[in-house]
Scaffold this motif. Structure first.
Motif, PDB file in Angstrom:
ATOM      1  N   LEU A   7       0.835  -1.211   0.000  1.00 22.58           N
ATOM      2  CA  LEU A   7       0.000   0.000   0.000  1.00 22.58           C
ATOM      3  C   LEU A   7       0.865   1.253   0.000  1.00 22.58           C
ATOM      4  O   LEU A   7       0.551   2.230  -0.692  1.00 22.58           O
ATOM      5  CB  LEU A   7      -0.944  -0.011   1.211  1.00 22.58           C
ATOM      6  N   ARG A   8       1.945   1.247   0.769  1.00 17.39           N
ATOM      7  CA  ARG A   8       2.846   2.396   0.797  1.00 17.39           C
ATOM      8  C   ARG A   8       3.454   2.625  -0.588  1.00 17.39           C
ATOM      9  O   ARG A   8       3.542   3.767  -1.063  1.00 17.39           O
ATOM     10  CB  ARG A   8       3.945   2.185   1.832  1.00 17.39           C
ATOM     11  N   ASP A  11       0.834   4.209  -2.740  1.00 17.77           N
ATOM     12  CA  ASP A  11       0.664   5.617  -2.366  1.00 17.77           C
ATOM     13  C   ASP A  11       1.789   6.473  -2.941  1.00 17.77           C
ATOM     14  O   ASP A  11       1.558   7.577  -3.448  1.00 17.77           O
ATOM     15  CB  ASP A  11       0.622   5.774  -0.844  1.00 17.77           C
ATOM     16  N   GLU A  12       3.012   5.961  -2.873  1.00 23.08           N
ATOM     17  CA  GLU A  12       4.159   6.696  -3.416  1.00 23.08           C
ATOM     18  C   GLU A  12       4.053   6.827  -4.935  1.00 23.08           C
ATOM     19  O   GLU A  12       4.393   7.874  -5.495  1.00 23.08           O
ATOM     20  CB  GLU A  12       5.469   6.001  -3.033  1.00 23.08           C
ATOM     21  N   TRP A  14       1.250   6.941  -6.718  1.00 25.01           N
ATOM     22  CA  TRP A  14       0.236   7.960  -6.992  1.00 25.01           C
ATOM     23  C   TRP A  14       0.802   9.356  -6.732  1.00 25.01           C
ATOM     24  O   TRP A  14       0.568  10.287  -7.508  1.00 25.01           O
ATOM     25  CB  TRP A  14      -1.027   7.738  -6.157  1.00 25.01           C
ATOM     26  N   ALA A  15       1.556   9.503  -5.648  1.00 30.66           N
ATOM     27  CA  ALA A  15       2.147  10.809  -5.335  1.00 30.66           C
ATOM     28  C   ALA A  15       3.098  11.249  -6.456  1.00 30.66           C
ATOM     29  O   ALA A  15       3.118  12.424  -6.839  1.00 30.66           O
ATOM     30  CB  ALA A  15       2.880  10.751  -3.992  1.00 30.66           C
ATOM     31  N   GLU A  33     -12.203  12.428  -5.343  1.00 33.93           N
ATOM     32  CA  GLU A  33     -11.218  11.372  -5.541  1.00 33.93           C
ATOM     33  C   GLU A  33     -11.140  10.891  -6.983  1.00 33.93           C
ATOM     34  O   GLU A  33     -10.312  10.042  -7.312  1.00 33.93           O
ATOM     35  CB  GLU A  33     -11.523  10.204  -4.601  1.00 33.93           C
TER      36      GLU A  33
END
Length: 187
Positions: A7-8, A11-12, A14-15, A33
């Motif tokens: 998940l991390r 998230d990275e 997407w960032a 969203e």
């Protein structure tokens, strides 16, 4: 049931996409969203990550004549035209700074401008460094401008084209610094 490290990583990712402007919020949807691929994202999909990296390299303030000569051509993917145009600007700037006539071109122009005792020779510099400066300008013109003056040169690598544009920018900055120094008295 995803693992926290997975998940991390997502998230990275997407960032990273957001930070590079490749995806944006879809204002046409009721939820905040909702996202869509941006125009830049589509450009990267069409041209590839090297193009994205190259445009990031050029995300700097260029001297006006380099900016005007290169940016639009580069963004359209006309790398050969952008490289030729910026090196032509270097040649023009050297000719004007040295006060030489328009019939002086290319590597010979650089020799006549920067050579020992010539208009852009700086007696305050170490002799070897002054020759190296002339060689830098000669090499840039000889390698990046002259070939495309005489034949089709394919700059398929956008990173190489971007770095050549930055080199031209540096050469003009060096020339301007020399012009300013020339007005200062020799100690």
């Amino acid at each position: 049931h995803a693992r926290p490290d997975t998940l991390r990583a997502l998230d990275e990712a997407w960032a990273w996409l957001y930070a590079h402007g490749l995806v944006v919020r879809n204002s046409g949807q009721p939820t905040t969203e909702a996202i869509v691929v941006s125009r830049r994202g589509h450009e990267v999909l069409a041209r590839g990550l090297p193009w994205l990296r190259a445009t990031a390299r050029l995300d700097v303030e260029l001297v006006p004549e380099i900016e005007q000569a290169a940016r639009a051509h580069f963004l359209r993917g006309e790398f050969d035209i952008a490289v030729f145009a910026v090196m032509r600007q270097v040649e023009i700037a050297v000719r004007e700074s040295a006060g030489l006539s328009g019939d002086r071109i290319g590597v010979k122009l650089m020799q006549e401008a920067f050579g020992d005792g010539k208009p852009l020779w700086d007696p305050r510099m170490d002799g070897g460094e002054a020759v190296a400066l002339m060689d830098l300008f000669k090499g840039a013109i000889g390698l990046f401008k002259n070939p495309s003056s005489h034949r089709q040169v394919d700059y398929a690598d956008p990173v190489e084209a971007a770095e050549t544009i930055i080199l031209a920018d540096l050469l003009i900055r060096i020339l301007r610094r020399k012009d300013q120094a020339a007005t200062e008295p020799i100690a």
